[in-house]
Design an enzyme around this catalytic site. Structure first.
Site, PDB file in Angstrom:
ATOM      1  N   ASP A  85      -4.654   1.458  11.071  1.00 14.46           N
ATOM      2  CA  ASP A  85      -6.047   1.229  11.482  1.00 14.46           C
ATOM      3  C   ASP A  85      -6.017   0.698  12.919  1.00 14.46           C
ATOM      4  O   ASP A  85      -6.070   1.467  13.870  1.00 14.46           O
ATOM      5  CB  ASP A  85      -6.680   0.250  10.487  1.00 14.46           C
TER       6      ASP A  85
ATOM      7  N   GLU B 286       4.096   3.896   6.310  1.00 12.35           N
ATOM      8  CA  GLU B 286       2.850   3.121   6.236  1.00 12.35           C
ATOM      9  C   GLU B 286       1.816   3.952   5.485  1.00 12.35           C
ATOM     10  O   GLU B 286       1.764   5.167   5.628  1.00 12.35           O
ATOM     11  CB  GLU B 286       2.365   2.876   7.665  1.00 12.35           C
ATOM     12  N   ASP B 287       0.988   3.288   4.698  1.00 13.46           N
ATOM     13  CA  ASP B 287      -0.089   4.003   4.016  1.00 13.46           C
ATOM     14  C   ASP B 287      -1.162   4.428   5.003  1.00 13.46           C
ATOM     15  O   ASP B 287      -1.623   5.561   5.012  1.00 13.46           O
ATOM     16  CB  ASP B 287      -0.690   3.150   2.885  1.00 13.46           C
TER      17      ASP B 287
ATOM     18  N   GLY C 236       0.774  -1.238   0.000  1.00 12.32           N
ATOM     19  CA  GLY C 236       0.000   0.000   0.000  1.00 12.32           C
ATOM     20  C   GLY C 236       0.803   1.285   0.000  1.00 12.32           C
ATOM     21  O   GLY C 236       0.307   2.324  -0.436  1.00 12.32           O
TER      22      GLY C 236
ATOM     23  N   ARG D 279      -5.514   0.644  -6.527  1.00 13.77           N
ATOM     24  CA  ARG D 279      -4.273   1.250  -6.035  1.00 13.77           C
ATOM     25  C   ARG D 279      -3.802   2.406  -6.919  1.00 13.77           C
ATOM     26  O   ARG D 279      -3.014   3.245  -6.503  1.00 13.77           O
ATOM     27  CB  ARG D 279      -3.149   0.212  -5.988  1.00 13.77           C
TER      28      ARG D 279
ATOM     29  N   ASP E 299      -5.928  -0.646  -1.698  1.00 12.11           N
ATOM     30  CA  ASP E 299      -6.695  -1.505  -2.601  1.00 12.11           C
ATOM     31  C   ASP E 299      -7.973  -2.041  -1.985  1.00 12.11           C
ATOM     32  O   ASP E 299      -8.135  -2.074  -0.764  1.00 12.11           O
ATOM     33  CB  ASP E 299      -5.847  -2.711  -3.009  1.00 12.11           C
TER      34      ASP E 299
ATOM     35  N   GLY F  40      -3.372  -0.763  14.168  1.00 13.59           N
ATOM     36  CA  GLY F  40      -1.985  -0.638  14.618  1.00 13.59           C
ATOM     37  C   GLY F  40      -1.246  -1.960  14.684  1.00 13.59           C
ATOM     38  O   GLY F  40      -0.046  -1.984  14.924  1.00 13.59           O
ATOM     39  N   ASN F  41      -1.949  -3.072  14.427  1.00  6.79           N
ATOM     40  CA  ASN F  41      -1.302  -4.384  14.522  1.00  6.79           C
ATOM     41  C   ASN F  41      -0.110  -4.516  13.586  1.00  6.79           C
ATOM     42  O   ASN F  41       0.931  -5.057  13.960  1.00  6.79           O
ATOM     43  CB  ASN F  41      -2.298  -5.509  14.206  1.00  6.79           C
TER      44      ASN F  41
HETATM   45  P1  5GP Z   1      -3.707  -2.254  10.892  1.00 10.12           P
HETATM   46  O1  5GP Z   1      -2.742  -3.397  11.025  1.00 10.12           O
HETATM   47  O2  5GP Z   1      -3.198  -0.941  11.470  1.00 10.12           O
HETATM   48  O3  5GP Z   1      -5.083  -2.597  11.359  1.00 10.12           O
HETATM   49  O4  5GP Z   1      -3.936  -1.999   9.367  1.00 10.12           O
HETATM   50  C1  5GP Z   1      -2.910  -1.711   8.550  1.00 10.12           C
HETATM   51  C2  5GP Z   1      -3.122  -2.258   7.158  1.00 10.12           C
HETATM   52  O5  5GP Z   1      -4.492  -2.618   6.889  1.00 10.12           O
HETATM   53  C3  5GP Z   1      -2.789  -1.160   6.198  1.00 10.12           C
HETATM   54  O6  5GP Z   1      -1.432  -1.192   5.863  1.00 10.12           O
HETATM   55  C4  5GP Z   1      -3.688  -1.468   5.036  1.00 10.12           C
HETATM   56  O7  5GP Z   1      -3.024  -2.366   4.194  1.00 10.12           O
HETATM   57  C5  5GP Z   1      -4.895  -2.127   5.641  1.00 10.12           C
HETATM   58  N1  5GP Z   1      -5.999  -1.163   5.816  1.00 10.12           N
HETATM   59  C6  5GP Z   1      -6.457  -0.600   6.965  1.00 10.12           C
HETATM   60  N2  5GP Z   1      -7.480   0.235   6.734  1.00 10.12           N
HETATM   61  C7  5GP Z   1      -7.693   0.203   5.395  1.00 10.12           C
HETATM   62  C8  5GP Z   1      -8.624   0.871   4.519  1.00 10.12           C
HETATM   63  O8  5GP Z   1      -9.496   1.669   4.899  1.00 10.12           O
HETATM   64  N3  5GP Z   1      -8.534   0.563   3.188  1.00 10.12           N
HETATM   65  C9  5GP Z   1      -7.601  -0.299   2.696  1.00 10.12           C
HETATM   66  N4  5GP Z   1      -7.597  -0.493   1.377  1.00 10.12           N
HETATM   67  N5  5GP Z   1      -6.704  -0.941   3.484  1.00 10.12           N
HETATM   68  C10 5GP Z   1      -6.755  -0.691   4.824  1.00 10.12           C
HETATM   69 MG    MG Z   2      -0.336  -1.455   4.210  1.00 12.01          MG
END
Ligand code: 5GP
Ligand code: MG
Length: 178
Positions: A106, A102-103, A48, A168, A162, A108-109
């Protein structure tokens, strides 16, 4: 373009390209201010973050390196548990200043897992830059040092992000229409 369709879902433009570029510029200015002389290694978390990484690096005014990492998940032989392994890091990061790109954060995991893999390699410091942050859902113990935009808890695509690998390629960010 105000609306896009990916598979069965419709998405509406929510962050236009100019706002994204402003957010990227703000992060670049902060990094230029904080890390000059550090010769940092930018570690871009794929897939991402590729577009964010490309635009950000064009605005960095110091000696720096860039490398791309990702998590590959595979089934461990002796169990059915999914194990994630960080791949793509070939630099020696001991004693180096790292900036994780990081893109979006969410829960944080993902970022917590990356930091936990990198810490034993003894970098000098680990900074975290995320283009987007969903503050409502974030529950990690690690706070990002640089945040482009705080966004609501909607599913978004575009600018590297995506939906089942599509979307993307758009310059703007689109949110799902419920
Ligand atoms: P986390 O591990 O912080 O929950 O999420 C991180 C990863 O989940 C991001 O790098 C991304 O790839 C994916 N992600 C989280 N939220 C979104 C979203 O709203 N849209 C998309 N396309 N990917 C997300
Ligand atoms: Mg990502």
């Amino acid at each position: 373009m105000d609306r896009i369709r990916l598979f069965d879902k419709e998405f509406a433009l929510s962050i236009n390209p100019a706002r994204i570029q402003n957010a990227v510029s703000k992060i670049a200015e902060e990094i230029n201010r904080d890390l000059t002389g550090e010769n940092p290694i930018f570690l871009s978390i794929l897939n991402g973050s590729f577009m964010f990484t490309s635009d950000l690096l064009k605005k960095i005014r110091m000696d720096c390196q860039v490398s791309f990492i990702k998590f590959s998940s595979y089934e461990a032989i002796s169990s059915t548990r999914r194990v994630k392994k960080l791949i793509g890091l070939d630099e020696d990061i001991k004693g180096r200043s790292l900036v994780l790109l990081e893109d979006i954060i969410d829960t944080g995991n993902t970022i917590v897992s990356v930091v936990n893999e990198l810490k034993p390699m003894k970098p000098k410091q680990i900074k975290i830059a995320t283009l987007f942050l969903k503050p409502g859902t974030y529950n990690g113990d690690i706070n990002p040092d640089y945040v482009g935009l705080e966004i609501p808890n909607d599913f978004i695509v575009g600018y590297g992000l995506d939906y089942n690998q599509l979307g993307r390629n758009y310059e703007g960010v689109y949110k799902i229409i419920q």
